[in-house]
Motif scaffolding. Structure first.
Motif, short mmCIF file in Angstrom:
data_model
loop_
_atom_site.label_atom_id
_atom_site.label_comp_id
_atom_site.label_asym_id
_atom_site.label_seq_id
_atom_site.Cartn_x
_atom_site.Cartn_y
_atom_site.Cartn_z
N TYR A 38 0.83 -1.21 0.00
CA TYR A 38 0.00 0.00 0.00
C TYR A 38 0.87 1.26 0.00
O TYR A 38 0.62 2.20 -0.77
CB TYR A 38 -0.91 0.03 1.24
CG TYR A 38 -1.94 -1.07 1.30
CD1 TYR A 38 -2.56 -1.55 0.15
CD2 TYR A 38 -2.30 -1.64 2.52
CE1 TYR A 38 -3.50 -2.56 0.22
CE2 TYR A 38 -3.24 -2.65 2.60
CZ TYR A 38 -3.84 -3.11 1.45
OH TYR A 38 -4.77 -4.11 1.53
N THR A 121 -8.48 -5.95 -2.09
CA THR A 121 -8.43 -4.51 -1.78
C THR A 121 -7.99 -3.67 -2.98
O THR A 121 -8.57 -2.61 -3.24
CB THR A 121 -7.49 -4.24 -0.59
OG1 THR A 121 -6.19 -4.77 -0.88
CG2 THR A 121 -8.02 -4.86 0.68
N LEU A 122 -6.98 -4.12 -3.71
CA LEU A 122 -6.47 -3.31 -4.81
C LEU A 122 -7.49 -3.13 -5.94
O LEU A 122 -7.69 -1.99 -6.41
CB LEU A 122 -5.15 -3.88 -5.33
CG LEU A 122 -3.97 -3.82 -4.34
CD1 LEU A 122 -2.71 -4.40 -4.97
CD2 LEU A 122 -3.72 -2.39 -3.87
N LEU A 150 -5.25 4.36 -1.10
CA LEU A 150 -4.21 3.51 -0.53
C LEU A 150 -3.82 3.97 0.86
O LEU A 150 -3.66 3.15 1.78
CB LEU A 150 -2.98 3.51 -1.45
CG LEU A 150 -3.12 2.73 -2.76
CD1 LEU A 150 -2.04 3.15 -3.74
CD2 LEU A 150 -3.04 1.22 -2.50
N THR A 153 -6.54 3.20 3.25
CA THR A 153 -6.56 1.76 3.54
C THR A 153 -5.49 1.41 4.57
O THR A 153 -5.73 0.61 5.48
CB THR A 153 -6.33 0.95 2.25
OG1 THR A 153 -7.39 1.23 1.33
CG2 THR A 153 -6.30 -0.55 2.54
N ALA A 154 -4.30 2.01 4.44
CA ALA A 154 -3.24 1.78 5.41
C ALA A 154 -3.67 2.25 6.80
O ALA A 154 -3.44 1.57 7.80
CB ALA A 154 -1.96 2.49 4.97
#
Length: 252
Positions: A38, A121-122, A150, A153-154
């Motif tokens: 990510y 997720t991607l 991204l 998400t992290a």
């Protein structure tokens, strides 16, 4: 080289977040392959944006849109996809459902299965962050949207880890988020779907406290995938290894 060796030794073991502290969490978080991917992709997207930028106003609009929409998107996915009772009935989707949610509910504090899977997720971020960015600002907009998604998400993954950590936050907001999430995992899974925000739980009427629902859900760990259901739809059971059910200590 020492860092790589430490990382490999760390992830060679099973970890229970309920027995870990913040220091161990930081080590786990920043050495997990998904988080590394990510952050690397976010950095690459930002660098590419510097080469092919979008105008300022569209860029700000994209960043704001993704940041605001992200909690809603994951609320929808969490409630109506991951907590649905149709994915395990489809053999092609049963393995995905098992990997990204069933295993996590069966053993909520197990660190290795808490992080999202990159193959889910991607593509989701490309659809809900990069595509709207491209529609608003072209290539630069897509890069800005993807980078924002991204990074969020992290942050989402770290916040999720903190909620399972054996540590009580001093911050009132974090402590409340943690309490509601523990109720989702250990009391009644049909509510408290938020991870970074409970705004959408409030709006959709799924926010609750344990006192509001005295009875514990019988499916809080198996998500309705009972032995009887497994006999009819065995795809998840066939993929399951001998993973002991370790719901951990009861927490409020």
């Amino acid at each position: 080289m020492k860092t790589l060796s430490t990382m490999l030794r760390f992830w060679d073991r099973t970890h229970q977040l309920g027995r870990m502290g913040l220091r161990e969490l930081f080590l786990a978080y920043f050495t997990h392959y998904a988080v590394i991917v990510y952050l690397v992709l976010a950095g690459a997207s930002i660098a590419a944006f510097a080469r092919w930028p979008a105008p300022l106003l569209p860029t700000l609009a994209i960043v704001l849109l993704v940041a605001v929409a992200y909690p809603l998107v994951w609320y929808v996915l969490h409630r109506w996809v991951l907590h649905s009772r149709w994915m395990f009935k489809v053999p092609a989707l049963a393995g995905i459902w098992k990997r990204i949610h069933y295993d996590h509910h069966m053993d909520p504090d197990r660190l290795e299965i808490l992080f999202g899977a990159l193959h889910t997720t991607l593509p989701t971020l490309l659809l809900v962050a990069a595509l709207p960015g491209w529609l608003i600002g072209g290539t630069g907009g897509a890069l800005a949207g993807f980078a924002t998604g991204l990074l969020y998400t992290a942050f989402y993954e770290f916040e999720h880890c903190v909620q399972h950590l054996g540590w009580k936050p001093r911050n009132r907001w974090l402590a409340t988020m943690k309490r509601r999430h523990m109720e989702h995992h250990f009391h009644d899974e049909d509510g408290n779907f938020g991870i970074t925000s409970f705004v959408w739980d409030r709006l959709f009427g799924t926010l609750y406290t344990r006192t509001q629902r005295p009875a514990k859900s019988a499916t809080v760990f198996n998500l309705g995938y009972t032995d009887a259901v497994a006999a009819r739809y065995p795809a998840v059971a066939n993929r399951s290894r001998a993973m002991p059910h370790r719901p951990g200590r009861r927490r409020s």
